[in-house]
Write a protein that holds these residues in place. Sequence first.
Motif, PDB file in Angstrom:
ATOM      1  N   GLU A  43     -37.454 -47.083 -74.414  1.00 44.33           N
ATOM      2  CA  GLU A  43     -37.887 -47.900 -74.463  1.00 44.33           C
ATOM      3  C   GLU A  43     -38.565 -48.750 -72.963  1.00 44.33           C
ATOM      4  O   GLU A  43     -37.551 -49.020 -72.874  1.00 44.33           O
ATOM      5  CB  GLU A  43     -37.557 -48.646 -75.443  1.00 44.33           C
ATOM      6  CG  GLU A  43     -39.116 -49.778 -75.419  1.00 44.33           C
ATOM      7  CD  GLU A  43     -38.349 -50.887 -77.255  1.00 44.33           C
ATOM      8  OE1 GLU A  43     -38.855 -51.643 -77.468  1.00 44.33           O
ATOM      9  OE2 GLU A  43     -37.269 -50.679 -77.563  1.00 44.33           O
ATOM     10  N   ARG A  44     -39.977 -48.487 -72.672  1.00 39.42           N
ATOM     11  CA  ARG A  44     -40.702 -50.068 -71.849  1.00 39.42           C
ATOM     12  C   ARG A  44     -40.675 -50.990 -72.104  1.00 39.42           C
ATOM     13  O   ARG A  44     -41.324 -51.406 -73.454  1.00 39.42           O
ATOM     14  CB  ARG A  44     -42.207 -49.255 -71.684  1.00 39.42           C
ATOM     15  CG  ARG A  44     -42.741 -49.832 -69.912  1.00 39.42           C
ATOM     16  CD  ARG A  44     -42.114 -49.415 -68.702  1.00 39.42           C
ATOM     17  NE  ARG A  44     -43.010 -49.680 -67.751  1.00 39.42           N
ATOM     18  CZ  ARG A  44     -44.148 -48.981 -66.959  1.00 39.42           C
ATOM     19  NH1 ARG A  44     -44.814 -48.383 -68.064  1.00 39.42           N
ATOM     20  NH2 ARG A  44     -44.160 -50.200 -66.067  1.00 39.42           N
TER      21      ARG A  44
ATOM     22  N   GLY B 236     -33.523 -49.899 -64.035  1.00 43.26           N
ATOM     23  CA  GLY B 236     -34.745 -50.289 -63.517  1.00 43.26           C
ATOM     24  C   GLY B 236     -34.657 -48.676 -61.621  1.00 43.26           C
ATOM     25  O   GLY B 236     -35.123 -49.196 -61.563  1.00 43.26           O
ATOM     26  N   VAL B 237     -33.620 -47.614 -62.763  1.00 42.72           N
ATOM     27  CA  VAL B 237     -33.801 -46.507 -61.699  1.00 42.72           C
ATOM     28  C   VAL B 237     -34.369 -44.959 -61.944  1.00 42.72           C
ATOM     29  O   VAL B 237     -34.978 -44.977 -61.252  1.00 42.72           O
ATOM     30  CB  VAL B 237     -32.321 -46.150 -61.092  1.00 42.72           C
ATOM     31  CG1 VAL B 237     -32.366 -45.220 -59.896  1.00 42.72           C
ATOM     32  CG2 VAL B 237     -31.610 -47.552 -60.874  1.00 42.72           C
ATOM     33  N   GLY B 238     -34.324 -44.761 -62.967  1.00 46.96           N
ATOM     34  CA  GLY B 238     -34.633 -43.605 -63.372  1.00 46.96           C
ATOM     35  C   GLY B 238     -34.133 -42.411 -62.786  1.00 46.96           C
ATOM     36  O   GLY B 238     -32.837 -42.307 -61.967  1.00 46.96           O
TER      37      GLY B 238
ATOM     38  N   GLY C 113     -27.754 -45.585 -79.910  1.00 48.42           N
ATOM     39  CA  GLY C 113     -27.624 -46.142 -78.982  1.00 48.42           C
ATOM     40  C   GLY C 113     -29.317 -46.551 -77.737  1.00 48.42           C
ATOM     41  O   GLY C 113     -30.791 -45.446 -78.599  1.00 48.42           O
ATOM     42  N   ARG C 114     -29.466 -47.233 -76.894  1.00 47.45           N
ATOM     43  CA  ARG C 114     -30.664 -47.629 -76.682  1.00 47.45           C
ATOM     44  C   ARG C 114     -31.063 -47.488 -74.961  1.00 47.45           C
ATOM     45  O   ARG C 114     -30.478 -47.878 -74.635  1.00 47.45           O
ATOM     46  CB  ARG C 114     -31.291 -48.760 -77.002  1.00 47.45           C
ATOM     47  CG  ARG C 114     -30.846 -48.469 -78.794  1.00 47.45           C
ATOM     48  CD  ARG C 114     -31.903 -50.422 -79.153  1.00 47.45           C
ATOM     49  NE  ARG C 114     -33.047 -50.630 -79.052  1.00 47.45           N
ATOM     50  CZ  ARG C 114     -33.328 -52.823 -77.991  1.00 47.45           C
ATOM     51  NH1 ARG C 114     -32.836 -52.822 -78.526  1.00 47.45           N
ATOM     52  NH2 ARG C 114     -34.779 -52.462 -77.849  1.00 47.45           N
ATOM     53  N   HIS C 115     -32.336 -46.676 -75.149  1.00 47.12           N
ATOM     54  CA  HIS C 115     -32.581 -46.716 -73.248  1.00 47.12           C
ATOM     55  C   HIS C 115     -33.375 -47.550 -72.602  1.00 47.12           C
ATOM     56  O   HIS C 115     -35.220 -47.275 -73.346  1.00 47.12           O
ATOM     57  CB  HIS C 115     -32.147 -45.427 -72.915  1.00 47.12           C
ATOM     58  CG  HIS C 115     -33.090 -44.941 -71.694  1.00 47.12           C
ATOM     59  ND1 HIS C 115     -34.310 -44.140 -71.019  1.00 47.12           N
ATOM     60  CD2 HIS C 115     -32.798 -45.375 -70.228  1.00 47.12           C
ATOM     61  CE1 HIS C 115     -34.466 -43.979 -69.687  1.00 47.12           C
ATOM     62  NE2 HIS C 115     -33.188 -45.120 -69.474  1.00 47.12           N
ATOM     63  N   LEU C 116     -33.713 -49.035 -72.638  1.00 48.69           N
ATOM     64  CA  LEU C 116     -34.638 -49.850 -72.076  1.00 48.69           C
ATOM     65  C   LEU C 116     -35.409 -49.286 -70.322  1.00 48.69           C
ATOM     66  O   LEU C 116     -33.927 -49.579 -69.460  1.00 48.69           O
ATOM     67  CB  LEU C 116     -34.476 -51.153 -71.978  1.00 48.69           C
ATOM     68  CG  LEU C 116     -33.425 -51.218 -73.844  1.00 48.69           C
ATOM     69  CD1 LEU C 116     -33.763 -52.502 -73.857  1.00 48.69           C
ATOM     70  CD2 LEU C 116     -34.751 -51.111 -75.263  1.00 48.69           C
ATOM     71  N   VAL C 117     -36.819 -49.668 -70.564  1.00 49.23           N
ATOM     72  CA  VAL C 117     -36.702 -49.200 -69.319  1.00 49.23           C
ATOM     73  C   VAL C 117     -37.821 -49.864 -68.045  1.00 49.23           C
ATOM     74  O   VAL C 117     -38.416 -50.739 -68.776  1.00 49.23           O
ATOM     75  CB  VAL C 117     -37.690 -47.337 -69.308  1.00 49.23           C
ATOM     76  CG1 VAL C 117     -38.251 -46.730 -67.512  1.00 49.23           C
ATOM     77  CG2 VAL C 117     -36.695 -46.447 -69.477  1.00 49.23           C
TER      78      VAL C 117
ATOM     79  N   ARG D 175     -42.394 -41.657 -62.283  1.00 50.46           N
ATOM     80  CA  ARG D 175     -42.067 -41.929 -63.893  1.00 50.46           C
ATOM     81  C   ARG D 175     -40.896 -42.476 -64.972  1.00 50.46           C
ATOM     82  O   ARG D 175     -40.832 -41.866 -65.850  1.00 50.46           O
ATOM     83  CB  ARG D 175     -42.788 -41.134 -64.664  1.00 50.46           C
ATOM     84  CG  ARG D 175     -44.155 -40.806 -64.590  1.00 50.46           C
ATOM     85  CD  ARG D 175     -45.697 -42.163 -65.134  1.00 50.46           C
ATOM     86  NE  ARG D 175     -44.888 -42.649 -66.556  1.00 50.46           N
ATOM     87  CZ  ARG D 175     -45.049 -43.556 -66.949  1.00 50.46           C
ATOM     88  NH1 ARG D 175     -45.719 -44.430 -66.646  1.00 50.46           N
ATOM     89  NH2 ARG D 175     -44.653 -43.912 -67.994  1.00 50.46           N
ATOM     90  N   GLY D 176     -39.826 -42.201 -63.819  1.00 50.77           N
ATOM     91  CA  GLY D 176     -38.144 -42.742 -64.280  1.00 50.77           C
ATOM     92  C   GLY D 176     -37.959 -40.795 -65.563  1.00 50.77           C
ATOM     93  O   GLY D 176     -38.250 -39.988 -65.021  1.00 50.77           O
TER      94      GLY D 176
END
Length: 328
Positions: free
Chosen positions: A263-264, A221-223, A238-242, A254-255
């Motif tokens: 993935e948003r 939640g930071v970017g 691995g996964r990056h959930l934004v 825009r992170g």
Amino acid sequence: MHAIVLHAFGPAENLVHEKTEDPVPGPGQVRIAVAAAGVHLIDTALRAGHQGPAPRPTVLPTIPGREVAGVVESLGDGVDGLWLGRRVVAHLGFAPGGYAELAVTEVERLHEVPANLGFPEAVAMIGTGRTALGILQFVEPGPESVILVPAAAGGVGTLLVQYAKHAGATVIGLAGGPEKVERVRADGADLALDYTDPGWPDRVREHLGTGTGSVTVVLDGVGGEVAREAVALLGDGGRHLVFGWSAEGIGNGRGHFVDGLSERVLGPAMLRRTGGPDPLRTLELRALAEAAHGRLRPAVTRFPLAEAATAHRALETRATIGKVVLEP
């Protein structure tokens, strides 16, 4: 009643504590004597004049705030009299009015506050709690998971850490400053680190016993630079959930997205996962139940209603822990 009124977009000082007319509940509505009102980072963006995700422009003057808890003290036409005097919490949607001693909303938005839950904690779960559970629909943490949570001392972050730890995952939480790091540790994180320390990625690698890092999921939640360093620790698959980018400004950031990896997970994606005729209400019910059973324990930073400007400044400068709440 007294309320916080915004007459002009701009800095936090534009939030004025003043006497206003009492709101009157219309048909199908109730009036709540507010005991706690939630403050969201989006509130600070709207106050500054950024539209953010709101579906229509903010009309001034306005009373900000979209999360309230308190006691029902007046009913509009057609509302069941059993609601009178009940302890309730409600998310007001995109209709403002929460930073006040009294707030009006549709009866369909109400949830009864569990007897063992305080008003500030209920406010934390009705908005921030539902967001955390919405994000977690995209993850199934378990003993094989290594979850990294930037901003782990924030309202959402504290809940993500707790949930993942209860599920048996290895949890790494990042926060800014010793007090916040200690909160992350108290929430059960296996490793709690200060992201202002440039050596934190090496500490993660050392803890995991790998040369490159083997994080399975980053809940971001930071970017910004913190996200870039976190993503570099992801292992294969691995996964990056934004779900936000507070480091770059909620109004224009825009992170940090990586093609094929990031993935948003908020907005329509979250609602499709939730399902049912009212996805947000479903998440609210789940969030309140998790808190009532003690599985999630929201952290709260309280301010008097009259100090809403101070609360906004503290939130914008990351000087708070957990959910920020105003108390009339």
